[in-house]
Scaffold this motif. Structure first.
Motif, PDB file in Angstrom:
ATOM      1  N   GLU A 110       0.821  -1.220   0.000  1.00  0.00           N
ATOM      2  CA  GLU A 110       0.000   0.000   0.000  1.00  0.00           C
ATOM      3  C   GLU A 110       0.850   1.262   0.000  1.00  0.00           C
ATOM      4  O   GLU A 110       0.547   2.224  -0.713  1.00  0.00           O
ATOM      5  N   ASP A 111       1.939   1.283   0.782  1.00  0.00           N
ATOM      6  CA  ASP A 111       2.758   2.494   0.831  1.00  0.00           C
ATOM      7  C   ASP A 111       3.416   2.783  -0.513  1.00  0.00           C
ATOM      8  O   ASP A 111       3.534   3.948  -0.923  1.00  0.00           O
TER       9      ASP A 111
ATOM     10  N   ASN B 279       0.755   4.200  -2.821  1.00  0.00           N
ATOM     11  CA  ASN B 279       0.487   5.602  -2.475  1.00  0.00           C
ATOM     12  C   ASN B 279       1.568   6.532  -3.008  1.00  0.00           C
ATOM     13  O   ASN B 279       1.264   7.613  -3.521  1.00  0.00           O
TER      14      ASN B 279
END
Length: 194
Positions: free
Chosen positions: A25-26, A29
């Motif tokens: 997810e990071d 993002n």
């Protein structure tokens, strides 16, 4: 660990499938927030950012289970990937904006093992084209305007990040007017952890 999906079938009882590395997810993002706002660029949905290992296209429903089972034969160790740079494919009057990856022998071997497992277990022949790993950030229905090419080159240094790869995923994909909807069919853990 696995997740299953009952994806809608396309006409003719087939399902659109591809094999990919999911991004943490990071990392998604970072990539999404740094993608340039180029006029006319349809940015990839945040949740759709991934690294394709093999696009299978429309697979008959009767072969879906064989594809799932074939991928259990893949044996590989966990490894690290480093995102590096920003680039552009221009084909047929269209453009694809992508984030690149440092060359990775473990990634190349994983791709080969996925192709081999699919060939042995489901009769899907390996791809003939060279593997060019990248993460698609967006698409344009036209060629990227010249004034944006320098901007993209200048921003390439912003696309640096690293992450570990401990699994790969079989996805189904449903094409919709607002963009494709990708959903995991099954996740496959790599056999030797990091």
């Amino acid at each position: 660990m696995h997740a299953e999906l009952s994806a809608p079938e396309s006409a003719g009882g087939a399902v659109r499938l591809f094999v990919a590395v999911e991004l943490p997810e990071d990392i998604r993002n970072i990539l999404h927030s740094r993608t340039p706002n180029v006029p006319g660029l349809r940015r990839a949905n945040l949740e759709n950012l991934h690294l394709t290992l093999r696009f299978l296209g429309e697979v008959p429903q009767k072969d879906r289970a064989r594809v799932r089972e074939a991928l259990f034969q893949v044996r590989a160790a966990c490894f690290f990937l480093r995102i590096q740079g920003l680039g552009l494919f221009a084909r047929g009057g269209q453009s694809v904006l992508w984030a690149g990856l440092e060359p990775s022998e473990p990634l190349r071997k994983l791709k080969e093992r996925v192709d081999l497992a699919l060939a042995r277990g489901s009769g899907i022949a390996p791809e003939k084209s060279a593997f060019s790993p990248h993460i698609t950030l967006g698409r344009m229905k036209t060629v990227l305007p010249t004034e944006w090419r320098g901007e993209i080159k200048a921003r390439a240094g912003e696309f640096l990040a690293a992450f570990s790869v401990g699994s790969f995923t079989l996805f189904s994909s449903l094409l919709r007017p607002g963009g494709a909807l990708h959903a995991p069919e099954r996740r496959y853990a790599l056999t030797i952890p990091c």
